[in-house]
Scaffold this active site. Structure first.
Site, PDB file in Angstrom:
ATOM      1  N   ASP A 270       0.883  -1.546   0.286  1.00 21.91           N
ATOM      2  CA  ASP A 270       0.615   0.042   0.070  1.00 21.91           C
ATOM      3  C   ASP A 270       1.145   1.281   0.149  1.00 21.91           C
ATOM      4  O   ASP A 270       1.640   1.661   0.721  1.00 21.91           O
ATOM      5  CB  ASP A 270      -1.200  -0.160   1.489  1.00 21.91           C
ATOM      6  CG  ASP A 270      -1.753   1.359   1.405  1.00 21.91           C
ATOM      7  OD1 ASP A 270      -3.085   1.167   0.600  1.00 21.91           O
ATOM      8  OD2 ASP A 270      -1.704   2.102   2.102  1.00 21.91           O
ATOM      9  N   ILE A 271       0.562   2.464  -0.324  1.00 20.61           N
ATOM     10  CA  ILE A 271       1.470   3.173  -0.563  1.00 20.61           C
ATOM     11  C   ILE A 271       1.088   4.469   0.124  1.00 20.61           C
ATOM     12  O   ILE A 271      -0.144   4.556   0.705  1.00 20.61           O
ATOM     13  CB  ILE A 271       0.842   3.426  -2.041  1.00 20.61           C
ATOM     14  CG1 ILE A 271       0.975   3.167  -3.592  1.00 20.61           C
ATOM     15  CG2 ILE A 271       2.028   5.519  -2.197  1.00 20.61           C
ATOM     16  CD1 ILE A 271       1.165   3.791  -4.348  1.00 20.61           C
ATOM     17  N   ASN A 278      -3.251  13.377  -3.565  1.00 19.01           N
ATOM     18  CA  ASN A 278      -4.215  13.571  -4.497  1.00 19.01           C
ATOM     19  C   ASN A 278      -5.052  14.754  -3.994  1.00 19.01           C
ATOM     20  O   ASN A 278      -5.846  15.824  -4.865  1.00 19.01           O
ATOM     21  CB  ASN A 278      -5.938  11.959  -3.996  1.00 19.01           C
ATOM     22  CG  ASN A 278      -5.510  10.671  -5.593  1.00 19.01           C
ATOM     23  OD1 ASN A 278      -3.695  11.217  -5.907  1.00 19.01           O
ATOM     24  ND2 ASN A 278      -5.868   9.742  -5.072  1.00 19.01           N
ATOM     25  N   ASP A 287      -2.406   9.304 -10.104  1.00 19.79           N
ATOM     26  CA  ASP A 287      -2.224   8.676 -11.146  1.00 19.79           C
ATOM     27  C   ASP A 287      -1.114   8.323 -12.014  1.00 19.79           C
ATOM     28  O   ASP A 287      -0.630   7.155 -11.694  1.00 19.79           O
ATOM     29  CB  ASP A 287      -3.166   8.764 -12.270  1.00 19.79           C
ATOM     30  CG  ASP A 287      -4.576   8.980 -12.129  1.00 19.79           C
ATOM     31  OD1 ASP A 287      -5.357   8.307 -10.907  1.00 19.79           O
ATOM     32  OD2 ASP A 287      -5.319   9.383 -12.782  1.00 19.79           O
ATOM     33  N   GLU A 313      -4.424   2.090  -4.100  1.00 17.99           N
ATOM     34  CA  GLU A 313      -3.346   1.993  -3.786  1.00 17.99           C
ATOM     35  C   GLU A 313      -2.913   1.246  -3.609  1.00 17.99           C
ATOM     36  O   GLU A 313      -1.641   1.502  -3.379  1.00 17.99           O
ATOM     37  CB  GLU A 313      -3.008   3.529  -3.153  1.00 17.99           C
ATOM     38  CG  GLU A 313      -2.977   3.410  -1.575  1.00 17.99           C
ATOM     39  CD  GLU A 313      -4.534   3.253  -1.656  1.00 17.99           C
ATOM     40  OE1 GLU A 313      -4.684   3.957  -0.321  1.00 17.99           O
ATOM     41  OE2 GLU A 313      -5.473   4.184  -2.450  1.00 17.99           O
TER      42      GLU A 313
END
Length: 406
Positions: A270-271, A278, A287, A313
């Site tokens: 997971d980022i 965002n 993106d 993500e």
């Protein structure tokens, strides 16, 4: 019927109106036509030689016999030399020289037989008609040259009958009708044969063109099918396997692991702080981050590993043949390579990072759901403990969580 406008034939000579197409046709039939011409010339040479023996039975060893024999041998030699020339250079079969002068020489010799053997005019007349037919049917030549040689023989023979043989007008008229019939039948047959051969060639060209278009369409269809299959199994943004395609491949690895008793581990990635990216920079930057992270993860995996986008993500990675120790080494390498990526806002010193949860397929498990659930739980444990970390779950412990901070 000819399908293409390029395949139109001239009305009289039955040749293609397109010079390039006519040249292509001649090249395609060159070996066969050259072989046919050589055979015809050899037969003509043999016939003229053998007929010299017939002259001897009628004339004996007279000056007339030797003159006729000389003329016949001259024609035979000319035929043999032409046959040799065509054998060395087959393209001569469609040229004016050397074939046509040899044919005219043969026609002149047939005509000269009339004054030299006028008493056997009854034999010469039907043999001349046969010779006319042979010029159209057995000697491969262009139609205008066929007509020229046949008219030379026909008109010359009729003139010789009138001048030297003193044949009655009625007989001459009958012979003229016979020669006219032979020329007409020969011309119609030769023209029809030329047309049929070229129409067959044109049909083959159309068939080849159709097959080529069909092959191209099949290739395009297969390419489109492959592209659709790829699109159906690929995440459009990151280029990774989508969820469905990943689980198809993971199921195959699961069956292989169960069959061979080999280890199989999974990573949930997971980022970190992706929602903030965002919110602060917009979804276009988000993106871009997703695409960059996906590329880095894929580049730093082993050859047997595969990765998919799990959603948002989050990514999921399958590590065939890897136990927890090997999986942790891979995960640490992935975490480190992501830490090298710059933050989308160059003014912020903090770099990108990921949190990774790892779980291994436990003994007795036959589905993916439990091991992925444990990997997801490890991921959330890592995010709760501060992110930018690798968390392992040992399936032999309850709950067996061990964290390795980055």
């Amino acid at each position: 019927m000819i399908a293409s406008d390029r395949h139109v034939l001239t009305p009289w000579t039955a040749e293609f109106t397109d010079p390039r197409l006519e040249a292509d046709y001649r090249r395609s039939v060159l070996p066969r036509t050259a072989g046919q011409l050589q055979t015809s010339l050899l037969v003509i040479a043999l016939l003229f030689t053998l007929l010299g023996l017939a002259d001897y039975t009628l004339l004996g060893a007279s000056p007339t016999f030797f003159l006729l024999l000389t003329l016949r041998v001259l024609v035979a030699i000319a035929c043999l030399l032409t046959c040799l020339a065509v054998r060395r250079q087959p393209a001569r079969v469609f040229r004016f020289l050397p074939l046509n002068p040899v044919l005219w020489l043969g026609c002149l010799v047939i005509i000269l037989i009339v004054p030299l053997r006028a008493e056997s005019i009854g034999i010469h007349a039907p043999s001349t008609a046969v010779a006319v037919m042979a010029l159209y049917l057995f000697v491969p030549n262009r139609l205008p040259w066929m007509i020229t040689a046949s008219l030379l023989l026909s008109l010359g023979f009729l003139s010789a009958m009138v001048i030297w043989a003193a044949v009655p007008a009625g007989v001459t008229l009958i012979q003229a009708v016979v020669l006219l019939f032979a020329n007409t039948v020969g011309l119609i047959t030769a023209r029809r044969l030329a047309r049929l051969q070229r129409e067959q060639y044109a049909s083959l060209l159309d068939e080849h063109a159709f097959n080529e278009r069909l092959r191209n369409e099949i290739g395009d269809h297969l390419h489109l099918e492959e592209r659709l299959r790829h699109m159906a199994g690929t995440d459009e943004l990151t280029g990774l396997d989508n969820r469905r395609r990943f689980f198809e491949r993971a199921d195959q690895e699961l069956r292989r692991a169960l069959r061979h008793g080999s280890p199989l581990s999974f990573c949930m990635v997971d980022i970190d702080h992706f929602k903030a990216i965002n919110d602060q920079h917009g979804h276009s930057v988000g993106d871009l981050v997703l695409a960059q992270v996906a590329t880095r993860l894929r580049e730093h995996l082993r050859g047997v590993d595969f990765i998919g986008r799990f959603g948002g993500e989050e990514f999921v990675i399958a590590l065939p043949g890897a136990d927890l120790a090997a999986a942790r080494e891979v995960a640490e390498r992935l975490r480190g390579c992501i830490a090298e990526l710059p933050h989308p806002d160059s003014g912020i010193p903090r770099r990108l990072s990921v949190t990774i949860g790892i779980a291994r397929l436990a003994p007795g498990e036959t589905t993916l759901a439990p091991v992925l659930k444990r990997a997801d739980q490890a991921l959330y444990r890592g995010k709760a403990s501060g992110r930018n970390t690798v968390v392992l779950v040992d399936e032999r412990e309850e709950p067996g969580l061990a964290a390795v901070e980055g």
